[in-house]
Design an enzyme around this catalytic site. Structure first.
Site, PDB file in Angstrom:
ATOM      1  N   CYS A   7      -6.916  59.231 -14.541  1.00  0.00           N
ATOM      2  CA  CYS A   7      -5.670  59.414 -15.294  1.00  0.00           C
ATOM      3  C   CYS A   7      -5.656  58.401 -16.432  1.00  0.00           C
ATOM      4  O   CYS A   7      -6.707  57.882 -16.809  1.00  0.00           O
ATOM      5  CB  CYS A   7      -4.439  59.308 -14.392  1.00  0.00           C
ATOM      6  SG  CYS A   7      -4.175  57.682 -13.646  1.00  0.00           S
ATOM      7  N   ASN A  10      -4.535  54.487 -14.285  1.00  0.00           N
ATOM      8  CA  ASN A  10      -5.117  54.245 -12.947  1.00  0.00           C
ATOM      9  C   ASN A  10      -4.205  53.385 -12.067  1.00  0.00           C
ATOM     10  O   ASN A  10      -4.673  52.563 -11.286  1.00  0.00           O
ATOM     11  CB  ASN A  10      -6.535  53.623 -13.025  1.00  0.00           C
ATOM     12  CG  ASN A  10      -7.290  53.582 -11.700  1.00  0.00           C
ATOM     13  OD1 ASN A  10      -8.040  52.640 -11.441  1.00  0.00           O
ATOM     14  ND2 ASN A  10      -7.104  54.565 -10.836  1.00  0.00           N
ATOM     15  N   CYS A  12      -0.775  55.065 -11.229  1.00  0.00           N
ATOM     16  CA  CYS A  12       0.187  56.010 -10.635  1.00  0.00           C
ATOM     17  C   CYS A  12      -0.502  57.241 -10.041  1.00  0.00           C
ATOM     18  O   CYS A  12      -0.537  57.405  -8.822  1.00  0.00           O
ATOM     19  CB  CYS A  12       1.214  56.452 -11.669  1.00  0.00           C
ATOM     20  SG  CYS A  12       2.215  55.093 -12.327  1.00  0.00           S
ATOM     21  N   ARG A  13      -1.062  58.118 -10.901  1.00  0.00           N
ATOM     22  CA  ARG A  13      -1.563  59.413 -10.425  1.00  0.00           C
ATOM     23  C   ARG A  13      -2.951  59.371  -9.788  1.00  0.00           C
ATOM     24  O   ARG A  13      -3.130  59.875  -8.673  1.00  0.00           O
ATOM     25  CB  ARG A  13      -1.572  60.431 -11.593  1.00  0.00           C
ATOM     26  CG  ARG A  13      -0.201  60.800 -12.081  1.00  0.00           C
ATOM     27  CD  ARG A  13      -0.253  61.499 -13.429  1.00  0.00           C
ATOM     28  NE  ARG A  13      -0.707  60.583 -14.490  1.00  0.00           N
ATOM     29  CZ  ARG A  13      -0.905  60.916 -15.744  1.00  0.00           C
ATOM     30  NH1 ARG A  13      -0.716  62.166 -16.123  1.00  0.00           N
ATOM     31  NH2 ARG A  13      -1.289  60.016 -16.630  1.00  0.00           N
ATOM     32  N   SER A  14      -3.931  58.791 -10.492  1.00  0.00           N
ATOM     33  CA  SER A  14      -5.295  58.842  -9.927  1.00  0.00           C
ATOM     34  C   SER A  14      -5.455  58.020  -8.646  1.00  0.00           C
ATOM     35  O   SER A  14      -6.252  58.420  -7.787  1.00  0.00           O
ATOM     36  CB  SER A  14      -6.366  58.497 -10.976  1.00  0.00           C
ATOM     37  OG  SER A  14      -6.192  57.213 -11.495  1.00  0.00           O
ATOM     38  N   ASP A 123       3.061  62.558 -15.676  1.00  0.00           N
ATOM     39  CA  ASP A 123       2.978  61.102 -15.507  1.00  0.00           C
ATOM     40  C   ASP A 123       4.321  60.584 -14.973  1.00  0.00           C
ATOM     41  O   ASP A 123       5.339  60.698 -15.649  1.00  0.00           O
ATOM     42  CB  ASP A 123       2.673  60.476 -16.869  1.00  0.00           C
ATOM     43  CG  ASP A 123       2.373  58.999 -16.766  1.00  0.00           C
ATOM     44  OD1 ASP A 123       2.599  58.418 -15.685  1.00  0.00           O
ATOM     45  OD2 ASP A 123       1.898  58.437 -17.763  1.00  0.00           O
TER      46      ASP A 123
END
Ligand code: 4NP
Length: 151
Positions: A7, A10, A12-14, A123
């Site tokens: 993301c 690196n 929050c999402r990934s 995001d």
């Protein structure tokens, strides 16, 4: 199989995607190695966002040990599949990878669930805790679809 989740930050999402896919792969007895990285370097060395950690733990996935790192050209060689949370992350990684770029390894994660739709995992960085739960569920379903092709 070695899978990288990418993301922007690196944090929050990934990190969620790494934790979720590793957890599911382990549950299915698949000997997969899952890692994550960001195209940006603002948070290098930091653990995942507090709300990513809290949300993951709510669903039984512990991501507290993870450390933020930036995507590098060598990741293109190290991993078999690289999943991006959104198109912009893929385009940024393409620039970082330069001559190492291998389009056959680069995929948008939500295309596993909605083929060829090119949808983004939103995001949640400036969002609420509910946004993190929404993101967790989207990623979880996409990972289920990916795993289903390999069991
Ligand atoms: P992520 O969210 O890409 O899901 O980790 C973000 C985290 C940090 C920033 C942007 C997005 N940032 O600008 O610092």
């Amino acid at each position: 199989m070695k899978v990288l989740m990418v993301c922007l930050g690196n944090i929050c999402r990934s990190p969620l995607a790494e934790g979720i896919l590793q957890h599911k792969a382990n549950q299915h007895g698949l000997q997969w190695q899952v890692d994550s990285a960001g195209t940006g370097n603002w948070h290098v060395g930091q653990p995942p966002h507090r709300l990513s950690q809290k949300t993951a733990l709510h669903y039984g996935v512990n991501i507290a040990h993870q450390k933020c790192r930036q995507f590098s050209a060598s990741d293109m060689m190290q991993f078999d599949v690289i999943f991006f949370m959104e198109r912009e992350n893929l385009e940024d990684a393409k620039i970082i990878a330069g001559s190492q770029w291998d389009a056959s390894k680069a995929k948008l994660l939500l295309n596993e669930l909605h083929p060829e739709s090119n949808k983004a995992v939103p995001d949640p960085y400036y969002g609420t805790e509910a946004d993190y739960h929404h993101v967790f569920e989207m990623i979880s379903k996409a990972c289920d679809a990916f795993i289903a092709k390999h069991i």
